[in-house]
Design a protein around this motif. Structure first.
Motif, PDB file in Angstrom:
ATOM      1  N   ASN A 246      -3.868  -1.202   9.323  1.00  0.00           N
ATOM      2  CA  ASN A 246      -4.410  -1.803   8.112  1.00  0.00           C
ATOM      3  C   ASN A 246      -3.305  -2.446   7.285  1.00  0.00           C
TER       4      ASN A 246
ATOM      5  N   LYS B 136      -6.210  -4.951   1.698  1.00  0.00           N
ATOM      6  CA  LYS B 136      -6.864  -3.788   2.296  1.00  0.00           C
ATOM      7  C   LYS B 136      -7.887  -4.154   3.362  1.00  0.00           C
ATOM      8  N   ARG B 137      -8.247  -5.447   3.448  1.00  0.00           N
ATOM      9  CA  ARG B 137      -9.203  -5.878   4.469  1.00  0.00           C
ATOM     10  C   ARG B 137      -8.526  -6.700   5.561  1.00  0.00           C
TER      11      ARG B 137
ATOM     12  N   GLU C 289      -2.761  -2.531   4.214  1.00  0.00           N
ATOM     13  CA  GLU C 289      -2.293  -1.794   3.042  1.00  0.00           C
ATOM     14  C   GLU C 289      -1.518  -0.539   3.414  1.00  0.00           C
ATOM     15  N   ASP C 290      -1.301  -0.319   4.702  1.00  0.00           N
ATOM     16  CA  ASP C 290      -0.600   0.889   5.147  1.00  0.00           C
ATOM     17  C   ASP C 290       0.904   0.716   4.946  1.00  0.00           C
TER      18      ASP C 290
END
Length: 564
Positions: free
Chosen positions: A548, A370-371, A550-551
């Motif tokens: 991102n 996510k980062r 996590e997309d």
């Protein structure tokens, strides 16, 4: 240079060249003597990547808005990202050492930087931590039979390769986040003077497309070019070729990608990667993965910019696959992965063993998905639309975030506002060393900068300020100190000079207070005020088109002209 499109309609109105024009080769489409939409045409056996995908750069790196760039004969560039390699190493970081010496022998090595001067590695922060910057390159070299089969252009087998995919991977000092920035291959930049480590030939400084930097002695020159463009110290490079992506994609076992319509990347002139996929999400591997990563004709934006977005989606999906561990449970798969990754790699002399790559993988694996943020350098066309150039303000703002170790996603933890500490040392007795950091390899140093600023400090009452005669190279002016008790003194000095608070940094390696006058302050005794578009920001500008990690819902939009 001929223009290939009408402003605002670059995906539809482009001139299609004849098969005999430069940039065509004897790839699978031409071997059959039929265009791909002709009766009787069939895809090449084994799903080989069709040549003639319209990816050839113009001589000198020209880039024509929305259309097919003019280029040398048979340039079939690899449209994927070398981030694959870094991601694969992340996945294999806990898998042990297979055939250690054998794998070491697979690696190809080259010097880290071929440019003169160069940037100084940033000082570690107060906790002794340093960010990590890795330049990831995709080469279009045809140095093997397999590379020629995948890339076409047999007549170009002896041509020096181009670095047609370039990404800088920045891992924060605390390893909490990762930012990746792509740059269009035809971006016009200053390539500094470089010396070929094998032939010792000196390539003079020139202005050209950034992908040509690889031809000036190797990846070390591309690294030097990035440092000059961005002001970011680059620790390492990793480079792969055509065959590497196919082998590694096979070893991974497939990566899910998505299109919002049926897509077939081809046209009657042979343009296209050959990618054929139905609407929805499907795993791709091997040659089909290569097709996805090099597709330009087929997605909504028929340019390198749209293709970079597809590459970012692929890489994020691969990271998610590897993080799950589902592709890494079989020892045979792990062995294949290690073989493929090491055989595909050319690395700098600081990453010349499997152990060093293993340690690197440990650093990268600490970053949560996510980062992870992937962006494209904010860009614009030149006035005549002949090439791409960094977008004023936005490009420098993006580079500045990475120089200051600020995440592009804007999610760094905000420090609680606290009152600035009071100075503890009378300014007349505060010892500070001023150093000239304007030693640019392109623009050259500005002599006397340390003395000018030291005299300015003396006029402000800092009588104990001295100078260091050694030249260094630094993009931003910084004031570093070692002990927390000196922060109040450093902030007061910075305020007196008009420096922003961001220029004041605590460093575990500092031996005292040191002011380095960077390339952002090359003249005058007063620190230059920044214009509105150059003011500091805490996240990537909208023009960077951030994605991102996590997309999982990201899906490429298909150009209606390339659907079925």
């Amino acid at each position: 240079m001929r223009q290939s499109s009408v402003r605002g309609d670059r995906s539809r109105r482009r001139r299609q060249p004849d098969a005999q024009e430069p940039g065509w080769d004897d790839g699978p489409y031409q071997d059959q003597g039929l265009p791909p939409d002709a009766p009787g045409w069939t895809p090449p056996a084994g799903g080989a990547v069709p040549s003639g995908d319209g990816d050839e750069p113009a001589e000198g790196g020209g880039h024509r808005k929305g259309g097919r760039p003019r280029g040398g004969k048979g340039r079939k560039v690899l449209r994927w990202t070398a981030l694959t390699v870094a991601v694969l190493i992340v996945g294999g970081a806990g898998a042990g050492y297979w055939y250690y010496e054998h794998l070491n022998a697979n690696l190809r090595k080259a010097p880290r930087s071929l440019g003169g001067g160069g940037l100084k590695k940033p000082d570690p922060n107060a906790f002794g931590q340093s960010p990590l910057n890795i330049l990831l390159l995709g080469s279009d070299g045809r140095n093997s039979k397999k590379n020629i089969e995948l890339g076409g252009a047999r007549q170009d087998a002896d041509r020096k390769p181009l670095a047609d995919v370039q990404m800088l991977l920045h891992v924060s000092a605390d390893r909490s986040n990762m930012s990746v920035i792509s740059i269009p291959r035809d971006t016009r930049v200053t390539i500094p003077e470089c010396t070929d480590p094998k032939t010792h030939k000196i390539y003079p400084q020139t202005s050209a497309a950034i992908n040509e930097s690889l031809q000036h002695g190797g990846p070390g020159c591309t690294l030097a070019t990035w440092q000059e463009l961005t002001g970011i110290y680059v620790d390492h490079f990793m480079m792969v070729d055509f065959s590497g992506v196919v082998d590694m994609a096979d070893a991974i076992g497939g990566v899910p990608v998505c299109v919002d319509k049926n897509v077939y990347s081809h046209d009657s002139k042979g343009h296209g990667s050959g990618l054929r996929m139905e609407k929805g999400t499907h795993p791709v591997k091997g040659v089909q993965a290569l097709q996805w990563l090099r597709t330009r004709y087929g997605f909504e934006d028929n340019t390198d910019i749209g293709r970079a977005k597809a590459q970012h989606m692929y890489m994020n999906s691969m990271v998610r696959q590897l993080k799950k561990g589902t592709k890494l449970s079989n020892p045979g798969q792990l062995r294949d992965l290690a073989e493929a990754a090491t055989k595909a790699l050319t690395v700098d002399d600081g990453l010349d063993t499997v152990k060093k790559l293993y340690d690197l993988g440990g650093d990268l694996s600490r970053v949560p998905t996510k980062r992870i943020t992937m962006v494209t350098m904010p860009w614009q066309y030149s006035a005549d639309e002949a090439y791409v150039m960094p977008k004023p303000g936005d490009a420098e703002a993006t580079f500045g975030l990475l120089r200051n170790d600020t995440a592009l996603d804007g999610k760094d933890k905000k420090k609680k506002a606290t009152p600035d500490p009071e100075p503890s040392t009378p300014k007349g007795r505060l010892k500070v060393v001023v150093q000239n950091g304007t030693n640019s390899t392109v623009n050259g140093p500005v002599s006397g900068r340390a003395a000018v600023v030291q005299q300015r400090l003396s006029g402000l009452g800092y009588a104990a300020a001295g100078t260091d005669s050694a030249l260094t190279t630094q993009a931003d002016t910084t004031l570093t100190y070692r002990d927390k008790g000196q922060r109040g003194d450093a902030l007061a000095l910075a305020k007196a000079l008009g420096l922003p608070k961001s220029a004041v940094r605590e460093s575990s390696s500092a031996t005292g207070m040191r002011l380095v006058v960077g390339n952002d302050w090359r003249n005058g005794s007063a620190y230059p005020k920044k214009s509105g578009e150059e003011k500091a920001t805490d996240k990537a500008p909208d023009s960077a088109d951030a994605l991102n990690g996590e997309d999982s819902k990201a899906c490429m939009k298909v150009n209606p002209q390339y659907t079925f």
